[in-house]
Write an enzyme that holds these catalytic residues in place. Structure first.
Site, short mmCIF file in Angstrom:
data_model
loop_
_atom_site.label_atom_id
_atom_site.label_comp_id
_atom_site.label_asym_id
_atom_site.label_seq_id
_atom_site.Cartn_x
_atom_site.Cartn_y
_atom_site.Cartn_z
N GLU A 49 0.83 -1.21 0.00
CA GLU A 49 0.00 0.00 0.00
C GLU A 49 0.86 1.25 0.00
OE1 GLU A 49 -0.12 -2.66 1.95
OE2 GLU A 49 -2.07 -2.93 2.88
N CYS A 108 0.39 1.45 7.44
CA CYS A 108 -0.19 1.86 6.15
C CYS A 108 -1.45 2.68 6.36
CB CYS A 108 -0.48 0.64 5.28
SG CYS A 108 1.03 -0.11 4.62
N1 THU Z 1 2.38 -6.42 4.14
C1 THU Z 1 1.88 -5.56 3.19
O1 THU Z 1 2.49 -5.38 2.12
N2 THU Z 1 0.75 -4.90 3.47
C2 THU Z 1 0.03 -5.03 4.60
O2 THU Z 1 -0.84 -4.23 4.87
C3 THU Z 1 0.33 -6.15 5.50
C4 THU Z 1 1.74 -6.64 5.43
C5 THU Z 1 3.61 -7.14 3.86
C6 THU Z 1 4.82 -6.69 4.64
C7 THU Z 1 5.69 -7.93 4.60
O3 THU Z 1 6.43 -7.92 3.39
C8 THU Z 1 4.69 -9.08 4.52
O4 THU Z 1 3.45 -8.51 4.15
C9 THU Z 1 4.53 -9.85 5.82
O5 THU Z 1 4.26 -9.00 6.88
#
Ligand code: THU
Length: 136
Positions: free
Chosen positions: A55, A89
């Site tokens: 995000e 985020c």
């Molecule tokens: N992650 C995201 O990209 N967005 C979120 O809102 C939740 C978590 C990613 C961060 C990390 O690379 C992986 O998911 C595990 O936490």
């Protein structure tokens, strides 16, 4: 792909996530009020905490291109329930996205949940709160 199908854009970039550590891919796509779409995927790092979520990659790409007004965000992961955006985020998004803006959260199985920014982050800390508490 239809220009308006934001979720399809999120699914498209999901494949590009750089996730050697968590093996957990996330795709996001944010649409500006003028109709442009910016895609983002999560990008991890051997120094784990500097990982950037999908995000934030999407909105930072947009902001760095001069975009400041957004009307919809879609997020997708291969999860049991639609993937909830993390707290960091939500705070970043709340700086730029109005409380009534809709966020489409989804999984690859086809479950989709639509929530507003206000529902995702109620009683958020805003630039107005900062201004009100500043000295001078
Ligand atoms: N992650 C995201 O990209 N967005 C979120 O809102 C939740 C978590 C990613 C961060 C990390 O690379 C992986 O998911 C595990 O936490």
């Amino acid at each position: 792909m239809g220009q308006n199908n934001l979720l399809e854009h999120a699914k498209e970039i999901w494949h590009k996530a750089y996730v050697p550590y968590s093996k957990f891919r996330v795709g996001a796509a944010i649409r500006t009020k003028s109709g442009k779409i910016y895609q983002g995927c999560n990008i991890e790092n051997a120094a784990y905490p500097v990982t950037c979520c999908a995000e934030r990659v999407a909105i930072f790409k947009a902001i760095s291109e001069g975009e400041l007004e957004f009307d919809r965000l879609a997020v997708v992961a291969d999860t049991d329930r639609p993937v909830p955006p993390c707290g960091s985020c939500r705070q970043v998004l709340s700086e730029f996205c109005e409380p009534h803006m809709e966020v489409e959260i989804a999984n690859l199985k086809g479950d989709v949940k639509v929530m507003t920014m206000e529902q995702l982050l109620p009683f958020s800390f805003t630039p107005k709160d900062l201004e009100a508490g500043q000295e001078g």
